[in-house]
Motif scaffolding. Structure first.
Motif, PDB file in Angstrom:
ATOM      1  N   MET A  19     -37.449 -24.157  40.574  1.00 38.70           N
ATOM      2  CA  MET A  19     -36.920 -22.964  39.904  1.00 38.70           C
ATOM      3  C   MET A  19     -38.023 -22.170  39.202  1.00 38.70           C
ATOM      4  SD  MET A  19     -33.360 -24.634  38.483  1.00 38.70           S
ATOM      5  CE  MET A  19     -32.727 -23.177  37.667  1.00 38.70           C
ATOM      6  N   GLN A  20     -39.054 -22.857  38.717  1.00 39.97           N
ATOM      7  CA  GLN A  20     -40.188 -22.165  38.098  1.00 39.97           C
ATOM      8  C   GLN A  20     -40.968 -21.350  39.117  1.00 39.97           C
ATOM      9  OE1 GLN A  20     -42.299 -25.495  36.337  1.00 39.97           O
ATOM     10  NE2 GLN A  20     -41.743 -24.848  34.282  1.00 39.97           N
ATOM     11  N   PRO A  23     -38.015 -18.548  41.407  1.00 36.86           N
ATOM     12  CA  PRO A  23     -36.794 -18.272  40.632  1.00 36.86           C
ATOM     13  C   PRO A  23     -35.753 -17.452  41.386  1.00 36.86           C
ATOM     14  CG  PRO A  23     -38.646 -16.962  39.815  1.00 36.86           C
ATOM     15  CD  PRO A  23     -39.210 -17.948  40.775  1.00 36.86           C
ATOM     16  N   ASP A  24     -36.181 -16.641  42.363  1.00 37.52           N
ATOM     17  CA  ASP A  24     -35.234 -15.795  43.099  1.00 37.52           C
ATOM     18  C   ASP A  24     -34.397 -16.577  44.103  1.00 37.52           C
ATOM     19  OD1 ASP A  24     -36.184 -13.623  41.727  1.00 37.52           O
ATOM     20  OD2 ASP A  24     -37.683 -13.096  43.240  1.00 37.52           O
ATOM     21  N   CYS A  32     -29.453 -25.059  42.697  1.00 34.54           N
ATOM     22  CA  CYS A  32     -30.696 -25.702  43.134  1.00 34.54           C
ATOM     23  C   CYS A  32     -30.427 -27.106  43.683  1.00 34.54           C
ATOM     24  CB  CYS A  32     -31.686 -25.775  41.965  1.00 34.54           C
ATOM     25  SG  CYS A  32     -33.293 -26.478  42.405  1.00 34.54           S
ATOM     26  N   CYS A 214     -44.504 -23.189  33.004  1.00 35.94           N
ATOM     27  CA  CYS A 214     -44.079 -22.358  34.123  1.00 35.94           C
ATOM     28  C   CYS A 214     -45.283 -21.717  34.814  1.00 35.94           C
ATOM     29  CB  CYS A 214     -43.115 -21.282  33.625  1.00 35.94           C
ATOM     30  SG  CYS A 214     -42.412 -20.270  34.936  1.00 35.94           S
ATOM     31  N   ALA A 246     -38.281 -14.849  33.405  1.00 33.14           N
ATOM     32  CA  ALA A 246     -38.790 -15.637  34.533  1.00 33.14           C
ATOM     33  C   ALA A 246     -39.614 -16.829  34.052  1.00 33.14           C
ATOM     34  CB  ALA A 246     -39.640 -14.761  35.452  1.00 33.14           C
ATOM     35  N   SER A 249     -37.343 -19.843  33.676  1.00 33.71           N
ATOM     36  CA  SER A 249     -36.566 -20.293  34.828  1.00 33.71           C
ATOM     37  C   SER A 249     -36.719 -21.812  34.973  1.00 33.71           C
ATOM     38  CB  SER A 249     -37.072 -19.593  36.097  1.00 33.71           C
ATOM     39  OG  SER A 249     -36.273 -19.933  37.190  1.00 33.71           O
ATOM     40  N   GLY A 250     -35.589 -22.517  35.109  1.00 35.29           N
ATOM     41  CA  GLY A 250     -35.631 -23.974  35.224  1.00 35.29           C
ATOM     42  C   GLY A 250     -35.590 -24.697  33.893  1.00 35.29           C
TER      43      GLY A 250
END
Length: 283
Positions: A19-20, A23-24, A32, A214, A246, A249-250
């Motif tokens: 996810m890092q 992210p899209d 995920c 990240c 962003a 993300s994760g």
């Protein structure tokens, strides 16, 4: 301790790295997990487990060994006897110093782990060709493209994550143990308070340094496809093109993993340490 940490938290760590870096591709942690299971199967959650085990065992062995040494250095700096109990803040400082040494053994193995975890996404996005899906193939690729120093891509961002992060890690752990001990010796705490204290310490670490991690993951994974800019260049690019969010993300799988894995880490560490100390005392 390192083994307990990996076995407990590896699926969540895999989701974090995916996810890092991409992210899209994912709407959230559930998306995920579902997509990973459908595309790669259950083993997809444990991609990179071998280097993760090596990384965590090596990192935590060096970390806790140096933690003891750094506690003595802190005692000298503040001018107290070597057997004096340190405050929670002083223990946090010792943990922060110790993490700088642990980074040197962590960075190469974490680079291999992150690349294996995000290999499927790198192939889907067309950034790399098929084939680099084993530990040996990743190691060989790094050596061929960048030489031995290639394993230290992301070293500066790893240091930026570890040194402040472990201040909060050990600080949170010791503060939580002090809370549960409420006047008693911390060594008398049972497994539940130790699990909760370890989980709290791990949560403090990741909340404090997640954006840095990240950036580190992106540098280590995307450098497979070619040269990446350094920490500041990558950081600015992500913020400009994808926005500040962003960098987080994760975060959700990371926080779940942080609590479970670090609770297991400290529980295993404290009980194995007591066992070893009892063995030494018996001699």
């Amino acid at each position: 301790g390192g083994t307990a940490c990996v076995v407990t938290g590896q699926p969540f760590d895999t989701a974090k790295v995916k996810m890092q870096t991409f992210p899209d591709m994912y709407k959230g942690i559930v998306d995920c997990f579902v997509k990973t299971y459908k595309q790669v199967g259950f083993r997809g959650f444990y991609k990179g487990t071998t280097p993760a085990l090596v990384a965590n065992i090596a990192e935590n062995s060096v970390l806790f060994m140096c933690y003891g040494f750094c506690q003595q250095i802190v005692r000298r700096i503040v001018g107290v006897d070597r057997k004096t109990k340190l405050s929670d803040l002083q223990n946090a400082a010792a943990g922060s110093f110790a993490s700088a040494f642990a980074t040197l053994v962590l960075c190469p193995t974490e680079l291999v782990k992150c690349r294996l975890q995000a290999m499927h996404e790198m192939q889907l996005s067309g950034k790399i060709m098929q084939g680099q899906n084993t530990v040996w193939s990743v190691v060989k690729s790094v050596i061929q493209k960048d030489g031995p120093l290639g394993f230290y891509r992301g070293l500066s961002s790893t240091l930026l994550r570890e040194v402040p992060g472990y201040f909060f890690f050990f600080g949170g752990y010791e503060l939580s143990r002090t809370f549960f001990a409420s006047g008693r010796s911390k060594d008398e705490l049972g497994p539940i308070p130790l699990l909760l204290s370890g989980g709290f310490g791990g949560s403090c670490l990741w909340i404090a340094v997640y954006p840095v991690d990240c950036v580190k993951s992106r540098i280590q994974v995307l450098s497979m496809a070619g040269k990446q800019t350094g920490f500041m260049g990558t950081f600015v690019t992500v913020v400009r093109t994808e926005g500040v969010l962003a960098l987080y993300s994760g975060l959700k799988p990371t926080m779940i993993r942080a609590f479970l894995a670090n609770g297991a880490l400290f529980l295993a560490y404290e009980y194995s340490r007591k066992l070893m100390m009892n063995q030494i005392d018996s001699y």
